[in-house]
Design a protein around this motif. Structure first.
Motif, PDB file in Angstrom:
ATOM      1  N   ALA A  56     -37.064  33.535  65.277  1.00  0.00           N
ATOM      2  CA  ALA A  56     -35.896  32.690  65.127  1.00  0.00           C
ATOM      3  C   ALA A  56     -34.838  33.159  64.389  1.00  0.00           C
ATOM      4  O   ALA A  56     -33.451  32.814  64.141  1.00  0.00           O
ATOM      5  N   THR A  57     -35.258  34.195  63.472  1.00  0.00           N
ATOM      6  CA  THR A  57     -34.049  34.877  62.660  1.00  0.00           C
ATOM      7  C   THR A  57     -33.321  35.884  63.194  1.00  0.00           C
ATOM      8  O   THR A  57     -32.333  36.417  62.442  1.00  0.00           O
ATOM      9  N   GLY A  58     -33.525  36.260  64.339  1.00  0.00           N
ATOM     10  CA  GLY A  58     -33.053  37.359  65.013  1.00  0.00           C
ATOM     11  C   GLY A  58     -31.703  37.060  65.848  1.00  0.00           C
ATOM     12  O   GLY A  58     -31.034  35.925  65.858  1.00  0.00           O
ATOM     13  N   SER A  59     -30.929  38.013  66.490  1.00  0.00           N
ATOM     14  CA  SER A  59     -29.562  37.725  67.355  1.00  0.00           C
ATOM     15  C   SER A  59     -30.014  36.740  68.183  1.00  0.00           C
ATOM     16  O   SER A  59     -29.171  35.762  68.338  1.00  0.00           O
ATOM     17  N   VAL A  60     -31.165  36.892  69.038  1.00  0.00           N
ATOM     18  CA  VAL A  60     -31.322  35.827  70.162  1.00  0.00           C
ATOM     19  C   VAL A  60     -31.852  34.567  69.595  1.00  0.00           C
ATOM     20  O   VAL A  60     -31.492  33.522  69.950  1.00  0.00           O
ATOM     21  N   GLY A  61     -32.655  34.695  68.534  1.00  0.00           N
ATOM     22  CA  GLY A  61     -33.310  33.291  67.847  1.00  0.00           C
ATOM     23  C   GLY A  61     -32.194  32.567  67.150  1.00  0.00           C
ATOM     24  O   GLY A  61     -32.023  31.292  67.380  1.00  0.00           O
ATOM     25  N   GLN A  62     -31.085  33.279  66.844  1.00  0.00           N
ATOM     26  CA  GLN A  62     -30.030  32.386  66.135  1.00  0.00           C
ATOM     27  C   GLN A  62     -29.199  31.698  67.281  1.00  0.00           C
ATOM     28  O   GLN A  62     -28.929  30.607  67.121  1.00  0.00           O
ATOM     29  N   ARG A  63     -29.098  32.414  68.491  1.00  0.00           N
ATOM     30  CA  ARG A  63     -28.411  31.669  69.636  1.00  0.00           C
ATOM     31  C   ARG A  63     -29.322  30.511  70.055  1.00  0.00           C
ATOM     32  O   ARG A  63     -28.763  29.466  70.403  1.00  0.00           O
ATOM     33  N   PHE A  64     -30.570  30.762  69.984  1.00  0.00           N
ATOM     34  CA  PHE A  64     -31.644  29.577  70.506  1.00  0.00           C
ATOM     35  C   PHE A  64     -31.241  28.365  69.502  1.00  0.00           C
ATOM     36  O   PHE A  64     -31.137  27.182  70.086  1.00  0.00           O
ATOM     37  N   ILE A  65     -31.203  28.577  68.416  1.00  0.00           N
ATOM     38  CA  ILE A  65     -31.149  27.339  67.325  1.00  0.00           C
ATOM     39  C   ILE A  65     -29.649  26.750  67.326  1.00  0.00           C
ATOM     40  O   ILE A  65     -29.717  25.636  67.554  1.00  0.00           O
ATOM     41  N   LEU A  66     -28.931  27.539  67.655  1.00  0.00           N
ATOM     42  CA  LEU A  66     -27.400  26.937  68.061  1.00  0.00           C
ATOM     43  C   LEU A  66     -27.430  25.921  69.270  1.00  0.00           C
ATOM     44  O   LEU A  66     -26.898  24.686  69.411  1.00  0.00           O
ATOM     45  N   LEU A  67     -27.981  26.513  70.407  1.00  0.00           N
ATOM     46  CA  LEU A  67     -28.148  25.783  71.579  1.00  0.00           C
ATOM     47  C   LEU A  67     -29.078  24.578  71.574  1.00  0.00           C
ATOM     48  O   LEU A  67     -28.822  23.499  72.046  1.00  0.00           O
ATOM     49  N   ILE A 109     -42.705  23.258  74.603  1.00  0.00           N
ATOM     50  CA  ILE A 109     -42.299  24.456  74.821  1.00  0.00           C
ATOM     51  C   ILE A 109     -41.934  25.284  73.703  1.00  0.00           C
ATOM     52  O   ILE A 109     -41.471  24.822  72.611  1.00  0.00           O
ATOM     53  N   VAL A 110     -42.169  26.608  73.953  1.00  0.00           N
ATOM     54  CA  VAL A 110     -41.826  27.670  72.845  1.00  0.00           C
ATOM     55  C   VAL A 110     -40.931  28.832  73.490  1.00  0.00           C
ATOM     56  O   VAL A 110     -41.331  29.313  74.455  1.00  0.00           O
ATOM     57  N   PHE A 111     -39.832  29.009  72.973  1.00  0.00           N
ATOM     58  CA  PHE A 111     -38.713  29.753  73.266  1.00  0.00           C
ATOM     59  C   PHE A 111     -39.145  31.275  72.276  1.00  0.00           C
ATOM     60  O   PHE A 111     -39.099  30.907  71.095  1.00  0.00           O
ATOM     61  N   LEU A 170     -40.271  26.817  63.668  1.00  0.00           N
ATOM     62  CA  LEU A 170     -39.735  28.023  63.729  1.00  0.00           C
ATOM     63  C   LEU A 170     -40.738  29.321  63.096  1.00  0.00           C
ATOM     64  O   LEU A 170     -41.211  28.938  62.109  1.00  0.00           O
ATOM     65  N   GLY A 171     -40.389  30.337  63.919  1.00  0.00           N
ATOM     66  CA  GLY A 171     -41.468  31.314  63.592  1.00  0.00           C
ATOM     67  C   GLY A 171     -40.624  32.733  63.534  1.00  0.00           C
ATOM     68  O   GLY A 171     -39.701  32.711  64.088  1.00  0.00           O
ATOM     69  N   ALA A 172     -41.128  33.726  62.465  1.00  0.00           N
ATOM     70  CA  ALA A 172     -40.511  34.917  62.616  1.00  0.00           C
ATOM     71  C   ALA A 172     -41.606  35.900  61.794  1.00  0.00           C
ATOM     72  O   ALA A 172     -42.810  35.496  61.899  1.00  0.00           O
ATOM     73  N   SER A 173     -41.388  37.125  61.428  1.00  0.00           N
ATOM     74  CA  SER A 173     -42.398  38.084  60.726  1.00  0.00           C
ATOM     75  C   SER A 173     -42.916  37.468  59.432  1.00  0.00           C
ATOM     76  O   SER A 173     -42.208  36.566  58.902  1.00  0.00           O
TER      77      SER A 173
END
Ligand SMILES: NC(=O)C1=CN([C@@H]2O[C@H](COP(=O)(O)OP(=O)(O)OC[C@H]3O[C@@H](n4cnc5c(N)ncnc54)[C@H](OP(=O)(O)O)[C@@H]3O)[C@@H](O)[C@H]2O)C=CC1
Ligand SMILES: N[C@@H](CC(=O)OP(=O)(O)O)C(=O)O
Length: 364
Positions: free
Chosen positions: A11-22, A79-81, A34-37
Motif C-alpha cells: 500500500a505504501t508504494g507507487s502502485v499502492g498509493q494509486r490504489f488508495i486514491l482510486l 478482495i485484496v489488491f 493495508l499491508g506493506a513491509s
C-alpha cells in the motif's frame, strides 16, 4: 450492490498509493486493511508512506495502521489488491490464495502460469471466466469459494494490446509487431525508483526484463483458452513475431509507445478502416456497466503532435488509451503512437476495474 471490503498489499508504494486514491473515491469498495513491509507495519499509513501523488492523501486513510502482509489480517476482505514488490509477492500472494482470498495482483510472479488469467480489463476480461469456471465447479459441489489470483499485465503491455485487440477482432491476426516504449518514471516504483541524476536531461535505453514481458504477455492476452476452459493458450511464437525496445524517459506518469504492425491477411485494411475500428471499439466492462470503465476505450487523436503524456494521460480518468499518428508503414502495414496511464490502466486502475468485473459477475 453491497460495499465490498478491500485490502491493499504494498500500500505504501507507487502502485499502492494509486490504489488508495482510486479506492477512497469508489462507490463499490471500502478500504479495510493495508499491508506493506515489516519496516512499515505498525505505523499509521501517513507515517509509513512517502506520499507522492498530486492529490492529497485522503484523511480517512492516514490513520489506518499498516499491517504485515499476512492473510490473518486480511481475512475479512472480499478482495485484496496487490502492489507488492515482486521480490516478495510470490510467497505472500500464494499464502493469501491458499487462505481462500481473492487476489488481484500487479506483480509479475504468476502472469505466466497457464491457469492464471492475465487481464487488461478493457481488452480481455473474458479470460476471467477461467476463474469463474473453477468457482462455479466448487459451488456445484457445495464447497466454499476457493481462493484465486488474477494478474494485471505489465504496464507497457496494457498500452500495447489496447489498440491491437480491436484491430484483430476486425481484421484478423497480426503476425509481426514492433514497439519502442518511452516509459514514465512512476513505472519504476519508489524503492529505490529512478534517481534525478539518472533521468533529468536524459533517456535510459534499458528497463530490466521489460522487453521480454511485452513480447511474451502480448501473446497470452491476445491468445485463447483451451476447450475445457481451464488453461490459457498463448499465440505461438511462429504465428506472431513481437519485438520490443524499452526506454525510461523524464515523464512522471504515462507510457508512450511507437508501434508498427502487419496483418496476416492480405490485402490489409485502409488507414480509415483502422481508425474507425479503433474509435468504435467498446470494451465489455462498459457494456457490463462497470463504474470505472472508460466511456471511450480508444481515443483516436487527429492532431499531428498527439498523444502527449501531460495532455492525454488522464482521458477517461486514466482508463482510456490514446492513439495518434495512425499511418501506413513502409516496412509493415501501419504505424501509430499509443499513450496509456501506467499506474491507472497499466496498474492500479486495471486492478480496480477487474474488481468491478468480479463484483458484477458475483465472484467476490
Ligand atoms: N509502477 C507501475 O507503473 C507498475 C508496477 N507494477 C508492479 O507492481 C508492483 C509494485 O510496484 P511499485 O508500486 O512501482 O513498487 P514500489 O517499490 O513503489 O512499492 C513496493 C511495495 O512493496 C512493499 N514491500 C517491500 N518489501 C516488502 C516485504 N518484504 N514484505 C511486504 N511488502 C514489501 C513496499 O512496502 P514498504 O514501503 O514498507 O517498503 C511497497 O509498499 C511491482 O511488482 C511492480 O513490478 C506493475 C505495473 C506497473
Ligand atoms: N517495469 C515497468 C513497471 C513494472 O513494474 O512492470 P512489471 O510489473 O511488469 O514488473 C516500468 O518500469 O515502467
Amino acid at each position: 450492490m453491497s460495499i465490498k471490503k478491500a485490502g491493499v498489499l504494498g500500500a505504501t508504494g507507487s502502485v499502492g498509493q494509486r490504489f488508495i486514491l482510486l479506492l477512497t473515491q469508489h462507490p463499490e469498495f471500502e478500504i479495510h486493511a493495508l499491508g506493506a513491509s515489516p519496516r512499515s507495519a505498525g505505523k499509521p499509513y501517513s507515517q509509513a508512506t512517502a506520499w507522492r501523488q498530486t492529490e492529497l492523501l485522503p484523511e480517512s486513510v492516514g490513520n489506518i495502521v499498516v499491517q504485515e502482509c499476512k492473510p490473518e489480517a486480511f481475512a475479512d476482505c472480499d478482495i485484496v489488491f496487490s502492489g507488492l514488490d515482486a521480490k516478495y509477492a510470490g510467497d505472500i500472494e500464494q499464502a493469501f490464495v491458499e487462505a481462500g482470498l481473492a487476489v488481484v495482483s500487479n506483480a509479475k510472479n504468476y502472469r505466466r502460469e497457464p491457469t492464471v488469467p492475465l487481464v487488461v480489463p478493457i481488452i480481455n476480461p473474458e479470460h476471467i471466466d477461467v476463474v469463474a469456471n473453477r468457482v462455479n465447479a466448487a459451488k456445484a459441489k457445495g464447497e466454499k469459494r476457493p481462493g484465486f489470483i488474477i494478474c494485471i499485465s505489465n504496464c507497457s503491455t496494457a498500452g500495447l494490446v489496447a489498440p491491437l485487440k480491436p484491430l484483430v477482432d476486425a481484421f484478423g491476426p497480426i503476425d509481426a509487431l514492433t514497439a519502442t516504449t518511452l516509459q514514465a518514471i512512476s513505472g519504476a516504483g519508489f524503492s529505490p525508483g529512478v534517481s534525478g541524476m539518472d533521468i533529468l536531461d536524459n533517456i535510459v535505453p534499458f528497463i530490466s526484463g521489460e522487453e521480454d514481458k511485452l513480447e511474451w504477455e502480448t501473446k497470452k492476452i491476445l491468445g485463447g483458452v483451451n476447450a475445457e476452459g481451464t488453461e490459457f493458450t498463448p499465440i505461438p511464437d511462429s504465428d506472431m513475431k513481437v519485438s520490443a525496445q524499452c526506454n525510461r524517459v523524464p515523464v512522471i506518469d504515462g507510457h508512450t509507445e511507437c508501434i508498427s504492425f502487419r496483418f496476416a491477411k492480405r490485402p490489409p485494411p485502409s488507414v480509415e478502416q483502422v481508425k474507425k475500428a479503433l474509435a468504435e471499439y467498446e470494451c465489455d466492462a462498459k457494456k457490463l456497466g462497470c463504474h470505472s470503465a472508460p466511456k471511450q476505450t480508444i481515443h483516436v487523436l487527429e492532431q499531428q503532435d498527439r498523444p502527449q503524456p501531460r495532455l492525454d494521460r488522464d482521458r477517461d480518468n486514466g482508463y482510456g488509451v490514446s492513439v495518434g499518428r495512425v499511418r501506413e508503414d513502409p516496412v509493415l502495414d501501419f504505424k501509430m503512437v499509443v499513450l496509456s496511464h501506467n499506474t491507472i490502466i497499466g496498474a492500479a486502475g486495471a486492478g480496480i476495474l477487474i474488481g468491478e468485473i468480479l463484483n458484477a459477475k458475483g465472484l467476490i
